[in-house]
Design an enzyme around this catalytic site. Structure first.
Site, PDB file in Angstrom:
ATOM      1  N   ILE A   7      -2.070 -39.001  13.719  1.00 25.39           N
ATOM      2  CA  ILE A   7      -1.318 -37.747  13.605  1.00 25.39           C
ATOM      3  C   ILE A   7       0.113 -38.018  13.156  1.00 25.39           C
ATOM      4  O   ILE A   7       0.637 -37.334  12.269  1.00 25.39           O
ATOM      5  CB  ILE A   7      -1.360 -36.961  14.926  1.00 25.39           C
ATOM      6  N   CYS A  57       2.607 -38.855  20.293  1.00 28.84           N
ATOM      7  CA  CYS A  57       2.116 -40.066  20.952  1.00 28.84           C
ATOM      8  C   CYS A  57       1.273 -39.704  22.173  1.00 28.84           C
ATOM      9  O   CYS A  57       1.386 -38.610  22.710  1.00 28.84           O
ATOM     10  CB  CYS A  57       3.296 -40.941  21.365  1.00 28.84           C
ATOM     11  N   PRO A  58       0.444 -40.633  22.616  1.00 29.71           N
ATOM     12  CA  PRO A  58      -0.316 -40.375  23.836  1.00 29.71           C
ATOM     13  C   PRO A  58       0.604 -40.454  25.052  1.00 29.71           C
ATOM     14  O   PRO A  58       1.671 -41.052  24.993  1.00 29.71           O
ATOM     15  CB  PRO A  58      -1.343 -41.507  23.861  1.00 29.71           C
ATOM     16  N   ARG A  86       1.587 -34.305  24.342  1.00 31.52           N
ATOM     17  CA  ARG A  86       1.237 -34.027  25.732  1.00 31.52           C
ATOM     18  C   ARG A  86       2.465 -33.479  26.450  1.00 31.52           C
ATOM     19  O   ARG A  86       3.570 -33.995  26.293  1.00 31.52           O
ATOM     20  CB  ARG A  86       0.750 -35.287  26.450  1.00 31.52           C
ATOM     21  N   GLU A 115      -1.086 -26.748  32.274  1.00 32.56           N
ATOM     22  CA  GLU A 115      -1.680 -25.668  31.478  1.00 32.56           C
ATOM     23  C   GLU A 115      -2.852 -25.088  32.246  1.00 32.56           C
ATOM     24  O   GLU A 115      -3.636 -25.845  32.811  1.00 32.56           O
ATOM     25  CB  GLU A 115      -2.127 -26.207  30.122  1.00 32.56           C
ATOM     26  N   HIS A 134      -2.172 -24.415  22.079  1.00 28.95           N
ATOM     27  CA  HIS A 134      -2.701 -25.763  21.821  1.00 28.95           C
ATOM     28  C   HIS A 134      -4.198 -25.641  21.529  1.00 28.95           C
ATOM     29  O   HIS A 134      -5.034 -25.965  22.357  1.00 28.95           O
ATOM     30  CB  HIS A 134      -2.441 -26.639  23.051  1.00 28.95           C
TER      31      HIS A 134
END
Length: 177
Positions: A7, A57-58, A86, A115, A134
């Site tokens: 991404i 990023c993760p 995230r 969420e 999202h």
């Protein structure tokens, strides 16, 4: 760009296509990058130089809440933070305060730490904060791709050649390679 996986690389290509000077941070920058127009910098440099910071990023145990008051203070007052990664990467109270105090110009968030968003989330009252749903995974093409990936993962596991392994601790010793 924070995070230079698939991404982040796609974001870099788009930025380059628009003539942007792209800087990126990744813990392991490519040695021979296929992105000659991307300059890899430290996280501090990125936050202090960029007009727009895009989180791609993760989230890990090490980087939860890393976008905090200290890092936001390094940003230009005219800068924007975009989080499409995230929600837990950002300390939401610190971001709300930075927006309220004019430390940065604005934020665009595709994710939040909890969420669905809780009514007491401080970002709901923060000025210049835009939220988007999202739901990139929800298109027909994305769901078909996800289904194909799941099928390939299952077939690989059954053949003793697992793919897309995140944690190999659960695999039989014969499949750990």
């Amino acid at each position: 760009i924070v995070g230079f996986g698939a991404i982040g690389r796609a974001v870099a290509r788009i930025g380059n296509a628009f003539g942007m000077q792209v800087v990126a941070y990744t813990p392991r920058p490519p040695v021979a990058p296929e992105f000659p127009l991307v300059r890899f910098v430290s996280l501090d440099e990125l936050f202090s130089q960029a007009d727009v910071v895009s989180l791609n990023c993760p989230q890990t145990a090490e980087n939860g809440g890393f976008v905090n008051a200290a890092l936001l203070e390094r940003m230009k007052r005219s800068a924007f933070l975009i989080n499409v990664a995230r929600g837990g990467l950002v300390n939401e109270s610190d971001l709300a305060a930075a927006l309220r105090d004019g430390v940065i110009a604005g934020a665009g968030l595709d994710v939040v730490a909890v969420e669905p968003m809780l009514p007491e989330n401080p970002l709901l009252q923060a000025p210049n904060c835009i939220f988007t749903p999202h739901i990139a995974w929800a298109s027909l093409a994305a769901r078909q791709r996800l289904t194909a990936i799941v099928a390939a993962n299952l077939a690989g596991y059954l053949q003793g050649k697992p793919i897309n392994v995140v944690n190999s601790a659960w695999l039989p010793a014969t499949a750990r390679g």
